[in-house]
Motif scaffolding. Structure first.
Motif, PDB file in Angstrom:
ATOM      1  N   SER A  14    -124.304 108.567 -86.767  1.00  0.00           N
ATOM      2  CA  SER A  14    -123.501 109.547 -86.118  1.00  0.00           C
ATOM      3  C   SER A  14    -122.023 109.297 -86.458  1.00  0.00           C
ATOM      4  CB  SER A  14    -123.466 109.273 -84.428  1.00  0.00           C
ATOM      5  OG  SER A  14    -123.430 108.034 -84.286  1.00  0.00           O
ATOM      6  N   ARG A  15    -121.272 110.615 -86.822  1.00  0.00           N
ATOM      7  CA  ARG A  15    -119.801 110.523 -87.221  1.00  0.00           C
ATOM      8  C   ARG A  15    -118.899 110.535 -85.982  1.00  0.00           C
ATOM      9  NH1 ARG A  15    -119.733 110.416 -92.496  1.00  0.00           N
ATOM     10  NH2 ARG A  15    -121.144 110.935 -93.805  1.00  0.00           N
ATOM     11  N   THR A  16    -119.570 111.259 -84.900  1.00  0.00           N
ATOM     12  CA  THR A  16    -118.537 111.503 -83.776  1.00  0.00           C
ATOM     13  C   THR A  16    -119.351 110.929 -82.613  1.00  0.00           C
ATOM     14  OG1 THR A  16    -119.375 113.615 -83.234  1.00  0.00           O
ATOM     15  CG2 THR A  16    -117.466 113.620 -84.885  1.00  0.00           C
ATOM     16  N   ILE A  64    -129.560 105.756 -85.420  1.00  0.00           N
ATOM     17  CA  ILE A  64    -128.726 106.875 -84.727  1.00  0.00           C
ATOM     18  C   ILE A  64    -127.290 106.342 -84.683  1.00  0.00           C
ATOM     19  CG2 ILE A  64    -128.052 107.648 -82.554  1.00  0.00           C
ATOM     20  CD1 ILE A  64    -131.166 108.105 -82.203  1.00  0.00           C
ATOM     21  N   ASP A  67    -121.876 113.294 -81.375  1.00  0.00           N
ATOM     22  CA  ASP A  67    -123.084 113.196 -82.274  1.00  0.00           C
ATOM     23  C   ASP A  67    -124.132 112.082 -81.643  1.00  0.00           C
ATOM     24  OD1 ASP A  67    -122.641 115.379 -83.949  1.00  0.00           O
ATOM     25  OD2 ASP A  67    -121.817 113.998 -85.476  1.00  0.00           O
ATOM     26  N   LEU A  68    -123.500 110.967 -81.418  1.00  0.00           N
ATOM     27  CA  LEU A  68    -124.000 109.544 -80.850  1.00  0.00           C
ATOM     28  C   LEU A  68    -124.661 109.899 -79.484  1.00  0.00           C
ATOM     29  CD1 LEU A  68    -124.414 106.725 -81.098  1.00  0.00           C
ATOM     30  CD2 LEU A  68    -122.524 106.211 -80.030  1.00  0.00           C
ATOM     31  N   ASP A 100    -127.809 112.595 -79.968  1.00  0.00           N
ATOM     32  CA  ASP A 100    -128.950 111.760 -80.780  1.00  0.00           C
ATOM     33  C   ASP A 100    -129.295 110.885 -79.831  1.00  0.00           C
ATOM     34  OD1 ASP A 100    -128.576 113.407 -82.827  1.00  0.00           O
ATOM     35  OD2 ASP A 100    -127.351 111.890 -84.230  1.00  0.00           O
TER      36      ASP A 100
END
Length: 127
Positions: free
Chosen positions: A24-26, A20, A29-30, A33
Motif C-alpha cells: 500500500s502506498r497511501t 498488504i 489503499d491500506l 485492502d
C-alpha cells in the motif's frame, strides 16, 4: 476438516497482512485492502458478511455438545475405546491448533519488525 480450514485462513491472512502493509502506498489503499482481507477472513463464518445463513437458522443448541466434547479431556476409558482414526484425528487437530497459535504469536513479534526494515518502495514496481 473445518478446523484445518479455519487455521489455514488465520495463517494466510496473517501472511497477507504483511504483504498488504508493504504494497500500500497511501493510507486509503491500506484501509481498503485490510477491509477486503477482513471480508475474506469472515467469509466462512455462519453469520458472516454474506448472510446466506442467519444465526436463527443455525442449529447452535443442537450442536452445542461439540464444545463439551472438545473441551473435556477424555478419560482413560474413553481413550481405550477410541479407535486409531479418532485418536489420529484428535491428535491432528490439537497439533494444528498448537502450531497455528505459535505461528501467529511469532508473527505478532516478527511481522512489525520486518515491515519496518523491509524496503518496500525498492521492491514494488513503480506506477
Amino acid at each position: 476438516m473445518g478446523s484445518f480450514v479455519n487455521n489455514w485462513m488465520v495463517i494466510v491472512c496473517t501472511l497477507d497482512a504483511y504483504m498488504i502493509i508493504g504494497a500500500s502506498r497511501t493510507p486509503a489503499d491500506l484501509l481498503l485492502d485490510s477491509l477486503a482481507l477482513l471480508f475474506l477472513f469472515n467469509l466462512d463464518d455462519v453469520a458472516g458478511d454474506l448472510g446466506f445463513v442467519d444465526e436463527d437458522d443455525w442449529p447452535g443448541l443442537r450442536i452445542a455438545w461439540i464444545h463439551s466434547e472438545i473441551c473435556t479431556a477424555p478419560t482413560e476409558d474413553d481413550e481405550e475405546k477410541m479407535g486409531f482414526k479418532e485418536t489420529c484425528n484428535r491428535n491432528f487437530n490439537m497439533l494444528n491448533y498448537t502450531l497455528s497459535f505459535w505461528f501467529c504469536a511469532a508473527c505478532a513479534v516478527v511481522m512489525p519488525i520486518l515491515a519496518a526494515i523491509t524496503p518496500f518502495l525498492k521492491i514494488a514496481p513503480a506506477d
